[in-house]
Design a protein around this motif. Structure first.
Motif, PDB file in Angstrom:
ATOM      1  N   GLU A 286      -9.514   2.616   3.662  1.00 34.63           N
ATOM      2  CA  GLU A 286     -10.155   1.378   4.116  1.00 34.63           C
ATOM      3  C   GLU A 286     -10.751   0.636   2.930  1.00 34.63           C
ATOM      4  O   GLU A 286     -10.739  -0.438   2.967  1.00 34.63           O
ATOM      5  CB  GLU A 286     -10.876   1.732   5.278  1.00 34.63           C
ATOM      6  CG  GLU A 286     -10.179   2.176   6.563  1.00 34.63           C
ATOM      7  CD  GLU A 286      -9.280   1.258   7.048  1.00 34.63           C
ATOM      8  OE1 GLU A 286      -9.447  -0.066   6.844  1.00 34.63           O
ATOM      9  OE2 GLU A 286      -8.141   1.477   7.837  1.00 34.63           O
ATOM     10  N   ASN A 287     -11.376   1.578   2.089  1.00 29.62           N
ATOM     11  CA  ASN A 287     -12.104   0.934   1.045  1.00 29.62           C
ATOM     12  C   ASN A 287     -11.018   0.019   0.069  1.00 29.62           C
ATOM     13  O   ASN A 287     -11.340  -1.011  -0.352  1.00 29.62           O
ATOM     14  CB  ASN A 287     -12.794   1.909   0.210  1.00 29.62           C
ATOM     15  CG  ASN A 287     -13.699   1.205  -1.044  1.00 29.62           C
ATOM     16  OD1 ASN A 287     -14.359   0.422  -0.826  1.00 29.62           O
ATOM     17  ND2 ASN A 287     -13.330   1.664  -2.285  1.00 29.62           N
ATOM     18  N   TYR A 288      -9.814   0.696  -0.035  1.00 31.86           N
ATOM     19  CA  TYR A 288      -8.801   0.158  -0.950  1.00 31.86           C
ATOM     20  C   TYR A 288      -8.245  -1.142  -0.257  1.00 31.86           C
ATOM     21  O   TYR A 288      -8.439  -2.331  -0.823  1.00 31.86           O
ATOM     22  CB  TYR A 288      -7.755   1.160  -1.307  1.00 31.86           C
ATOM     23  CG  TYR A 288      -6.486   0.127  -2.014  1.00 31.86           C
ATOM     24  CD1 TYR A 288      -6.530   0.267  -3.240  1.00 31.86           C
ATOM     25  CD2 TYR A 288      -5.486   0.004  -1.205  1.00 31.86           C
ATOM     26  CE1 TYR A 288      -5.466  -0.427  -3.718  1.00 31.86           C
ATOM     27  CE2 TYR A 288      -4.420  -0.441  -1.868  1.00 31.86           C
ATOM     28  CZ  TYR A 288      -4.441  -0.676  -3.329  1.00 31.86           C
ATOM     29  OH  TYR A 288      -3.377  -1.274  -3.788  1.00 31.86           O
ATOM     30  N   ILE A 289      -7.862  -0.997   1.061  1.00 28.35           N
ATOM     31  CA  ILE A 289      -7.548  -2.169   1.824  1.00 28.35           C
ATOM     32  C   ILE A 289      -8.614  -3.284   1.822  1.00 28.35           C
ATOM     33  O   ILE A 289      -8.290  -4.484   1.812  1.00 28.35           O
ATOM     34  CB  ILE A 289      -7.069  -1.892   3.118  1.00 28.35           C
ATOM     35  CG1 ILE A 289      -5.925  -0.964   2.730  1.00 28.35           C
ATOM     36  CG2 ILE A 289      -6.882  -2.890   3.971  1.00 28.35           C
ATOM     37  CD1 ILE A 289      -5.201  -0.182   4.306  1.00 28.35           C
ATOM     38  N   SER A 290      -9.784  -3.078   1.882  1.00 31.33           N
ATOM     39  CA  SER A 290     -10.978  -3.753   2.176  1.00 31.33           C
ATOM     40  C   SER A 290     -11.035  -4.959   0.638  1.00 31.33           C
ATOM     41  O   SER A 290     -11.596  -5.887   0.864  1.00 31.33           O
ATOM     42  CB  SER A 290     -12.346  -3.259   2.212  1.00 31.33           C
ATOM     43  OG  SER A 290     -12.864  -2.666   0.935  1.00 31.33           O
TER      44      SER A 290
ATOM     45  N   ALA B  72      -1.418  -3.772   8.093  1.00 34.56           N
ATOM     46  CA  ALA B  72      -1.288  -2.900   8.917  1.00 34.56           C
ATOM     47  C   ALA B  72      -0.244  -1.781   8.573  1.00 34.56           C
ATOM     48  O   ALA B  72      -0.293  -0.756   8.534  1.00 34.56           O
ATOM     49  CB  ALA B  72      -1.087  -3.324  10.234  1.00 34.56           C
ATOM     50  N   LYS B  73       0.868  -2.465   7.869  1.00 31.83           N
ATOM     51  CA  LYS B  73       1.868  -1.547   7.473  1.00 31.83           C
ATOM     52  C   LYS B  73       1.477  -0.575   6.234  1.00 31.83           C
ATOM     53  O   LYS B  73       1.746   0.411   6.119  1.00 31.83           O
ATOM     54  CB  LYS B  73       3.000  -2.470   7.316  1.00 31.83           C
ATOM     55  CG  LYS B  73       4.180  -1.659   6.545  1.00 31.83           C
ATOM     56  CD  LYS B  73       4.928  -0.711   7.563  1.00 31.83           C
ATOM     57  CE  LYS B  73       6.324  -0.139   7.098  1.00 31.83           C
ATOM     58  NZ  LYS B  73       6.334   1.230   7.381  1.00 31.83           N
ATOM     59  N   LEU B  74       0.655  -1.246   5.356  1.00 37.84           N
ATOM     60  CA  LEU B  74       0.279  -0.727   4.215  1.00 37.84           C
ATOM     61  C   LEU B  74      -0.749   0.402   4.419  1.00 37.84           C
ATOM     62  O   LEU B  74      -0.563   1.620   4.097  1.00 37.84           O
ATOM     63  CB  LEU B  74      -0.599  -1.670   3.201  1.00 37.84           C
ATOM     64  CG  LEU B  74      -1.077  -1.194   1.792  1.00 37.84           C
ATOM     65  CD1 LEU B  74      -0.225  -0.660   1.095  1.00 37.84           C
ATOM     66  CD2 LEU B  74      -1.957  -2.322   1.311  1.00 37.84           C
TER      67      LEU B  74
ATOM     68  N   MET C 242      -0.165   4.195   3.869  1.00 40.42           N
ATOM     69  CA  MET C 242      -1.062   5.291   3.297  1.00 40.42           C
ATOM     70  C   MET C 242      -1.731   6.389   3.880  1.00 40.42           C
ATOM     71  O   MET C 242      -1.629   7.539   3.340  1.00 40.42           O
ATOM     72  CB  MET C 242      -2.057   4.363   2.697  1.00 40.42           C
ATOM     73  CG  MET C 242      -1.908   3.241   1.565  1.00 40.42           C
ATOM     74  SD  MET C 242      -3.329   2.506   1.093  1.00 40.42           S
ATOM     75  CE  MET C 242      -2.911   1.725  -0.347  1.00 40.42           C
ATOM     76  N   ILE C 243      -1.931   6.115   5.361  1.00 38.42           N
ATOM     77  CA  ILE C 243      -2.456   7.335   6.257  1.00 38.42           C
ATOM     78  C   ILE C 243      -1.051   8.355   6.323  1.00 38.42           C
ATOM     79  O   ILE C 243      -1.370   9.706   6.250  1.00 38.42           O
ATOM     80  CB  ILE C 243      -2.739   6.816   7.621  1.00 38.42           C
ATOM     81  CG1 ILE C 243      -3.965   5.963   7.359  1.00 38.42           C
ATOM     82  CG2 ILE C 243      -2.960   7.896   8.472  1.00 38.42           C
ATOM     83  CD1 ILE C 243      -4.533   5.162   8.693  1.00 38.42           C
ATOM     84  N   ASN C 244       0.039   7.904   6.342  1.00 37.16           N
ATOM     85  CA  ASN C 244       1.236   8.671   6.482  1.00 37.16           C
ATOM     86  C   ASN C 244       1.097   9.589   5.061  1.00 37.16           C
ATOM     87  O   ASN C 244       1.572  11.034   4.983  1.00 37.16           O
ATOM     88  CB  ASN C 244       2.516   8.354   6.676  1.00 37.16           C
ATOM     89  CG  ASN C 244       2.714   7.756   7.941  1.00 37.16           C
ATOM     90  OD1 ASN C 244       2.119   8.434   8.832  1.00 37.16           O
ATOM     91  ND2 ASN C 244       3.519   6.745   8.201  1.00 37.16           N
ATOM     92  N   LYS C 245       0.750   8.944   3.860  1.00 34.19           N
ATOM     93  CA  LYS C 245       0.767   9.859   2.760  1.00 34.19           C
ATOM     94  C   LYS C 245      -0.540  10.812   2.551  1.00 34.19           C
ATOM     95  O   LYS C 245      -0.148  11.874   1.700  1.00 34.19           O
ATOM     96  CB  LYS C 245       0.497   8.867   1.344  1.00 34.19           C
ATOM     97  CG  LYS C 245       1.819   8.086   1.125  1.00 34.19           C
ATOM     98  CD  LYS C 245       1.777   7.184  -0.138  1.00 34.19           C
ATOM     99  CE  LYS C 245       3.254   7.317  -0.415  1.00 34.19           C
ATOM    100  NZ  LYS C 245       3.561   7.347  -1.938  1.00 34.19           N
ATOM    101  N   LEU C 246      -0.985  10.720   3.495  1.00 35.56           N
ATOM    102  CA  LEU C 246      -2.094  11.907   3.626  1.00 35.56           C
ATOM    103  C   LEU C 246      -1.696  13.106   3.785  1.00 35.56           C
ATOM    104  O   LEU C 246      -2.277  14.385   3.621  1.00 35.56           O
ATOM    105  CB  LEU C 246      -3.480  11.347   4.539  1.00 35.56           C
ATOM    106  CG  LEU C 246      -4.068  10.446   4.197  1.00 35.56           C
ATOM    107  CD1 LEU C 246      -5.096  10.115   5.330  1.00 35.56           C
ATOM    108  CD2 LEU C 246      -4.943  10.687   2.964  1.00 35.56           C
ATOM    109  N   LYS C 247      -0.403  13.313   4.560  1.00 32.97           N
ATOM    110  CA  LYS C 247       0.316  14.476   4.720  1.00 32.97           C
ATOM    111  C   LYS C 247       0.827  15.167   3.394  1.00 32.97           C
ATOM    112  O   LYS C 247       1.021  16.380   3.437  1.00 32.97           O
ATOM    113  CB  LYS C 247       1.363  14.031   5.689  1.00 32.97           C
ATOM    114  CG  LYS C 247       1.223  13.615   6.938  1.00 32.97           C
ATOM    115  CD  LYS C 247       2.235  13.409   7.817  1.00 32.97           C
ATOM    116  CE  LYS C 247       1.853  12.662   8.936  1.00 32.97           C
ATOM    117  NZ  LYS C 247       2.997  12.000   9.651  1.00 32.97           N
TER     118      LYS C 247
END
Length: 155
Positions: A54-58, A79-81, A85-90
């Motif tokens: 979220e910090n990056y996207i902000s 939203a897609k970005l 990025m959240i998927n990469k947390l895996k």
């Protein structure tokens, strides 16, 4: 090849500096570039959370363009970005770092030459990937100081 690329960079620097009244100072642009690199680095660490994403996207304007030139791929949707990025947390990030090698400044634009290195095991494959690449990124800022256009020139 490198001389040609540097010539193109200087062309862009001087062409951007010829217009725009609301330019940031070189020091402000360097600070903004360093904040961007720090946020980019923070979002790909072993302990990264959604907070770092979220910090990056902000730092991005609502109508941002994130262009990966070599791969002919562009993001324009926060939203897609965020989802990607959240998927990469895996992924299992063993280590990841970014070292800034050089910064060049124009009117509301910064060119950052940086070396990105890391060791990651993506969740979708059974092997670990180790990398170290020097890349050049241009960051264009809007009047409110947010990144409006990222051009990634991958090494």
């Amino acid at each position: 090849m490198m001389k040609k690329f540097i010539s193109v960079l200087f062309f862009f620097l001087f062409s951007f500096s010829s217009h725009g009244k609301d330019n940031y100072t070189p020091e402000q642009l360097i600070d903004k570039a360093k904040a961007f690199v720090a946020a980019k680095n923070a979002r790909q660490q072993p302990n990264t959370t959604i907070k770092e994403i979220e910090n990056y996207i902000s730092l991005l304007s609502d109508d941002f363009i994130d262009e990966h030139v070599k791969f002919k791929f562009t993001y324009t949707d926060k939203a897609k970005l965020r989802e990607d990025m959240i998927n990469k947390l895996k992924d299992e990030v063993i280590h990841s770092s970014i070292e800034v090698n050089e910064i060049m400044v124009g009117a509301n634009v910064v060119f950052v030459k940086m070396t990105e290195s890391g060791k990651v095991k993506p969740s979708h494959i059974d092997k670990t990937i180790e990398y170290s690449k020097t890349n050049i990124v241009s960051l264009e800022f809007d009047k409110s100081g947010l990144v409006k256009h990222i051009r990634r020139h991958h090494g």
